[in-house]
Design a protein around this motif. Structure first.
Motif, mmCIF file in Angstrom:
data_model
loop_
_atom_site.group_PDB
_atom_site.id
_atom_site.type_symbol
_atom_site.label_atom_id
_atom_site.label_comp_id
_atom_site.label_asym_id
_atom_site.label_seq_id
_atom_site.Cartn_x
_atom_site.Cartn_y
_atom_site.Cartn_z
ATOM 1 N N ARG A 1 -9.167 -6.838 2.887
ATOM 2 C CA ARG A 1 -8.360 -7.095 1.674
ATOM 3 C C ARG A 1 -9.272 -7.476 0.514
ATOM 4 O O ARG A 1 -9.104 -7.012 -0.604
ATOM 5 C CB ARG A 1 -7.374 -8.230 1.937
ATOM 6 C CG ARG A 1 -6.136 -7.725 2.601
ATOM 7 C CD ARG A 1 -4.962 -8.625 2.212
ATOM 8 N NE ARG A 1 -3.752 -8.153 2.833
ATOM 9 C CZ ARG A 1 -2.848 -8.947 3.383
ATOM 10 N NH1 ARG A 1 -3.020 -10.249 3.368
ATOM 11 N NH2 ARG A 1 -1.761 -8.436 3.913
ATOM 12 N N GLN B 1 -2.879 -1.144 3.736
ATOM 13 C CA GLN B 1 -1.919 -1.308 4.832
ATOM 14 C C GLN B 1 -2.259 -0.371 5.995
ATOM 15 O O GLN B 1 -2.164 -0.755 7.162
ATOM 16 C CB GLN B 1 -0.482 -0.997 4.360
ATOM 17 C CG GLN B 1 0.130 -2.044 3.433
ATOM 18 C CD GLN B 1 0.107 -3.439 4.057
ATOM 19 O OE1 GLN B 1 0.367 -3.613 5.249
ATOM 20 N NE2 GLN B 1 -0.243 -4.438 3.265
ATOM 21 N N ASP C 1 -3.272 -0.342 -2.396
ATOM 22 C CA ASP C 1 -2.535 -1.310 -1.561
ATOM 23 C C ASP C 1 -1.976 -0.623 -0.316
ATOM 24 O O ASP C 1 -2.054 -1.153 0.795
ATOM 25 C CB ASP C 1 -1.381 -1.936 -2.359
ATOM 26 C CG ASP C 1 -1.904 -2.900 -3.411
ATOM 27 O OD1 ASP C 1 -3.048 -3.381 -3.258
ATOM 28 O OD2 ASP C 1 -1.183 -3.136 -4.400
ATOM 29 N N GLN C 2 -1.405 0.583 -0.542
ATOM 30 C CA GLN C 2 -0.849 1.318 0.616
ATOM 31 C C GLN C 2 -1.958 1.708 1.585
ATOM 32 O O GLN C 2 -1.807 1.639 2.804
ATOM 33 C CB GLN C 2 -0.119 2.578 0.134
ATOM 34 C CG GLN C 2 1.188 2.250 -0.560
ATOM 35 C CD GLN C 2 1.741 3.416 -1.352
ATOM 36 O OE1 GLN C 2 1.030 4.396 -1.616
ATOM 37 N NE2 GLN C 2 2.991 3.318 -1.767
ATOM 38 N N ARG D 1 -8.605 -8.752 8.505
ATOM 39 C CA ARG D 1 -7.701 -8.528 7.373
ATOM 40 C C ARG D 1 -8.289 -9.158 6.102
ATOM 41 O O ARG D 1 -8.327 -8.539 5.040
ATOM 42 C CB ARG D 1 -6.334 -9.147 7.678
ATOM 43 C CG ARG D 1 -5.290 -8.833 6.623
ATOM 44 C CD ARG D 1 -3.992 -9.542 6.905
ATOM 45 N NE ARG D 1 -4.206 -10.988 6.931
ATOM 46 C CZ ARG D 1 -3.534 -11.836 7.704
ATOM 47 N NH1 ARG D 1 -2.615 -11.398 8.528
ATOM 48 N NH2 ARG D 1 -3.791 -13.129 7.673
#
Ligand SMILES: Nc1ncnc2c1ncn2[C@@H]1O[C@H](COP(=O)(O)OP(=O)(O)O)[C@@H](O)[C@H]1O
Ligand SMILES: N[C@@H](CC(=O)OP(=O)(O)O)C(=O)O
Length: 464
Positions: free
Chosen positions: A103, A79, A75-76, A99
């Motif tokens: 994702r 980002q 997840d990081q 995005r």
């Protein structure tokens, strides 16, 4: 003319320059096409996913290996990719679509890793195979990200670009790397569409397992052979230079201009980053020239690597090497005159899968230079058990290369340059082909040796 062109990670991070200098340049209309671009992940992205290429600092892959929480790390990581995306908004990247793509891809990877973790926990499968599968899945995210973004930016700039995703995330076909490339490219009319291809290719053999880091160049060379490209172009942050610009300074490094595949093999053998060792050979066999270009100097023709080139005037083309080698010396008073002593040593090299970079012998000792890695360390331990006296020392190797240096004076000038810096030559080798003089020196002197040799042999007398 059809070209296949690879864009390295450092260049990809400056995609505005790639688009302006490489893809568009002065081209108009149809001139934009008949080009296939193979892209690497943006700078550092594969380092975060796997491990840092130079320092070995562990990445997300290490968390999977240790059974730690890779999900939060992913997840990081996602980002960080979105932050990279933000930097391309001004050049046409649709941030929302970008995005959604990345994702979704990271979530798919998470699901796959989760399933692999469960299979691993069952205890019935080979752990190494599962680990390597996880490594493949993670690696592929980097090139999917940069490839998808590039197509989106180009399309939004009026260029008809198509995303060729060789990561195979959504299919379970058991294709080899070559079969997947053949399948994806067989029906494309390259004169109408510019292909942007992921440097990662899914294949049953595993591109990471077979080729490891720098694999984008392997995808690139396989595609060039498949489509019978007229030229294979590698775009990098620097020219292929007389010596590493990071060591000697850009102002002191001279673009090589032209060299041949014999020199490319020498460079590959010492692990020079400029070209992946497994990428050049298929191109050589197919008779395709490689052109290495500097992304930031688009008008410079770069360096051509061709089969038959010999420099018209005698000159050193490249000084290169590595500071990550070990020199092993096997000494035995009984070696003198004993036919085949070397074959006993080599049987252990084969057993431990260690390739040597240099070999130099006298009556009762043989020195070999190998990579400083775990395989070599295991090899050294066994050699110490078996042979009379085995010495192993961390060293550096520095090589002076040229297609036309088989003349008196080059070795003299090279050793003089080292002498003037107070650098002792611990071992030396040169084959009769006389294209590569290899000097073994202590590691602390590596950078000084490269600077001294570049200065003495590559720069013209009137250059400062
Ligand atoms: N003779 C040389 N000419 C150009 N680059 C060199 C040379 N020797 C070593 N290098 C190094 O190779 C690196 C580029 O390799 P690589 O990691 O494959 O970059 P990219 O991201 O462009 O693919 C540069 O950082 C440079 O320091
Ligand atoms: N990104 C991958 C593949 C690659 O070839 O990258 P680069 O072209 O930046 O060396 C790696 O680091 O291994």
């Amino acid at each position: 003319m059809l070209t296949v062109e690879k864009i390295g990670g450092t260049s990809m991070s400056q995609f505005q320059d790639v688009m302006q200098n490489i893809i568009k340049g002065n081209r108009k209309g149809d001139e934009l096409y008949n080009r296939i671009f193979v892209v690497s992940a943006y700078n550092n992205v594969t380092n975060w996913l796997l491990e840092h290429k130079k320092t070995g600092e562990p990445g997300i892959y290490n968390k999977f290996l240790n059974g730690e929480d890779y999900s939060i790390a992913l997840d990081q990581f996602c980002q960080r990719l979105l932050l990279i995306n933000d930097g391309f908004a001004d050049y046409g990247l649709d941030l929302k679509e970008a995005r959604d793509f990345i994702r979704f891809r990271v979530d798919q990877a998470k699901t796959l890793l989760y399933s692999l973790g469960k299979v691993l926990a069952s205890g019935y499968v080979n752990r190494t195979d599962i680990h390597l599968a996880a490594r493949e899945i993670l690696a592929s995210i980097g090139e999917a990200h940069s490839g998808w973004n590039s197509v989106n930016i180009l399309n939004n700039n009026g260029i008809n670009a198509r995303f060729i995703d060789l990561c195979g995330f959504n299919d379970n076909e058991p294709l080899t790397i070559d079969e997947r490339i053949h399948k994806e490219f067989k029906d494309i009319d390259f004169s109408k569409v510019l292909c942007i291809v992921t440097g990662y290719t899914k294949g049953t053999e595993g591109i990471m397992r077979a080729f490891d880091r720098g694999y984008s160049e392997v995808t690139f060379s396989k595609i060039a052979v498949e489509v019978k490209a007229d030229e294979a172009v590698i775009h990098k942050e620097y020219h292929l230079s007389s010596a590493d610009p990071k060591i000697v300074g850009v102002e002191n490094s001279i673009p090589v201009g032209h060299t041949n595949y014999i020199i490319a093999d020498q460079l590959a053998d010492i692990g020079m980053e400029a070209i992946h060792p497994k990428a050049a050979k298929p191109l050589e066999l197919a008779g395709i020239d490689i052109r290495i270009k500097n992304t930031f100097e688009p008008d410079h023709p770069g360096t051509i690597i061709s089969r038959d080139y010999i420099s018209p005037e005698p000159r050193v083309e490249i000084v290169s090497g590595s500071r990550k080698v070990i020199a092993i010396e096997v000494h035995d008073p009984m070696m003198v005159g004993e036919v085949g002593f070397d074959s006993k040593i080599m049987s252990y090299f084969i057993k431990y899968n260690v390739s040597y970079i240099l070999k130099s012998t006298n009556a009762n000792s043989i020195t070999m230079v190998v990579w400083d890695n775990e395989n070599s360390k295991s090899l050294i331990n066994i050699l110490k058990d078996v042979f009379y006296k085995v010495t192993a020392k961390p060293m550096a190797i520095v090589c002076v290369m040229g297609t036309n240096i088989a003349l008196p004076g080059f070795l003299y000038r090279a050793s003089q340059a080292l002498y003037e810096k107070g650098i002792n030559i611990e071992s030396f080798a040169q084959s009769m082909m006389q294209v590569n003089m290899q000097f073994v020196i202590v590691r602390e002197h590596y950078e000084d040796a490269v600077i001294a040799l570049n200065e003495a042999l590559c720069k013209k007398p009137n250059e400062n």
